[in-house]
Write a protein that holds these residues in place. Sequence first.
Motif, PDB file in Angstrom:
ATOM      1  N   GLU A  11       0.833  -1.209   0.000  1.00  0.00           N
ATOM      2  CA  GLU A  11       0.000   0.000   0.000  1.00  0.00           C
ATOM      3  C   GLU A  11       0.866   1.259   0.000  1.00  0.00           C
ATOM      4  OE1 GLU A  11      -3.333   0.640   0.122  1.00  0.00           O
ATOM      5  OE2 GLU A  11      -4.069  -1.429   0.075  1.00  0.00           O
ATOM      6  N   LYS A 133      -9.780   2.528  11.967  1.00  0.00           N
ATOM      7  CA  LYS A 133     -10.150   2.484  10.559  1.00  0.00           C
ATOM      8  C   LYS A 133      -9.957   3.861   9.947  1.00  0.00           C
ATOM      9  CE  LYS A 133     -13.679   0.505   7.521  1.00  0.00           C
ATOM     10  NZ  LYS A 133     -15.012  -0.158   7.487  1.00  0.00           N
ATOM     11  N   LYS A 135      -7.827   6.064   6.743  1.00  0.00           N
ATOM     12  CA  LYS A 135      -7.117   5.965   5.470  1.00  0.00           C
ATOM     13  C   LYS A 135      -5.610   6.048   5.670  1.00  0.00           C
ATOM     14  CE  LYS A 135      -6.810   5.900   0.942  1.00  0.00           C
ATOM     15  NZ  LYS A 135      -7.141   4.674   0.190  1.00  0.00           N
ATOM     16  N   GLU A 138      -3.913   2.616   6.383  1.00  0.00           N
ATOM     17  CA  GLU A 138      -4.106   1.465   5.510  1.00  0.00           C
ATOM     18  C   GLU A 138      -2.789   0.873   5.015  1.00  0.00           C
ATOM     19  OE1 GLU A 138      -6.886   2.235   2.386  1.00  0.00           O
ATOM     20  OE2 GLU A 138      -8.549   2.629   3.771  1.00  0.00           O
ATOM     21  N   GLY A 159      -9.193  -2.668  11.064  1.00  0.00           N
ATOM     22  CA  GLY A 159      -8.604  -1.785  10.074  1.00  0.00           C
ATOM     23  C   GLY A 159      -8.714  -2.361   8.673  1.00  0.00           C
ATOM     24  N   GLU A 160      -8.228  -1.586   7.717  1.00  0.00           N
ATOM     25  CA  GLU A 160      -8.284  -1.976   6.315  1.00  0.00           C
ATOM     26  C   GLU A 160      -6.883  -1.946   5.710  1.00  0.00           C
ATOM     27  OE1 GLU A 160     -10.773  -3.220   4.754  1.00  0.00           O
ATOM     28  OE2 GLU A 160     -12.259  -2.889   6.328  1.00  0.00           O
ATOM     29  N   GLY A 161      -6.793  -2.303   4.428  1.00  0.00           N
ATOM     30  CA  GLY A 161      -5.505  -2.226   3.744  1.00  0.00           C
ATOM     31  C   GLY A 161      -4.619  -3.402   4.081  1.00  0.00           C
TER      32      GLY A 161
END
Length: 247
Positions: A11, A133, A135, A138, A159-161
Amino acid sequence: MPALICVTTEELGQDIVKTYKNIDKNKLRITPNGVDIDLFYPMETPKKNQIIYAGNIGHAQDLEDVILAMKKVNEHFDLKFLIVGDGDIKRDLEKVARDNNLMDFVEFPGLISREKIPKMYSESLMGVAPLKKLKTLEYAVPTKAYEYMACGIPFVGCGEGEIRKLAERSGCGMIAENSPDAIADIILYLLNNPEKQIEMGKKGRDFVEKYYSRKQIASDLKSVLECIEFEKPNPIMSDGINYARSQ
């Protein structure tokens, strides 16, 4: 133009390419933090009814929701949550536990010698890696997630990514939404499926041995840097570095 750009996650590399249009993406190399698999390994020690977080107790981690999840978890299981370490929000989290009458279920052992952490992991049922969470997070993979895997325990993340990618690719993690109920549901699922815990733990250990051993990562990076110095073509990168780029 740089000859090589090393980034710790896929990422992060993608963000650099998007931000700096003149960057040649072929010069990017994923060089993850990884883990010392000789220090962190599954120890033969009896399991305790506990889950664990060990590391910086800071603003990036959604530890408050994990603490609040313990109320629902302990309606079904007698389980402790250890938050090992120190940081900016430790006192705030202690207050959350006190205000919600959860001090019987949540412990703050403080700073522990790094050499003692692998045993604490090994005697725990699972680790938690709860990123908020956002950006801006990520790109991140908490080093503790690699450590949990190296010690043969599954992890529950938020979380994401990259954290979600690691959970899915390794088969060692499960990602919850950032809420006490969602986190509690995944913890309860794993508690109700001890065979799944063991299976995920074995997958995690195998995965870090193959892709995230710091010795192998360092050796691969050394080979690449030597080729740059002597203006040789770069060798084919080993799986330890190139895995994330191949997905």
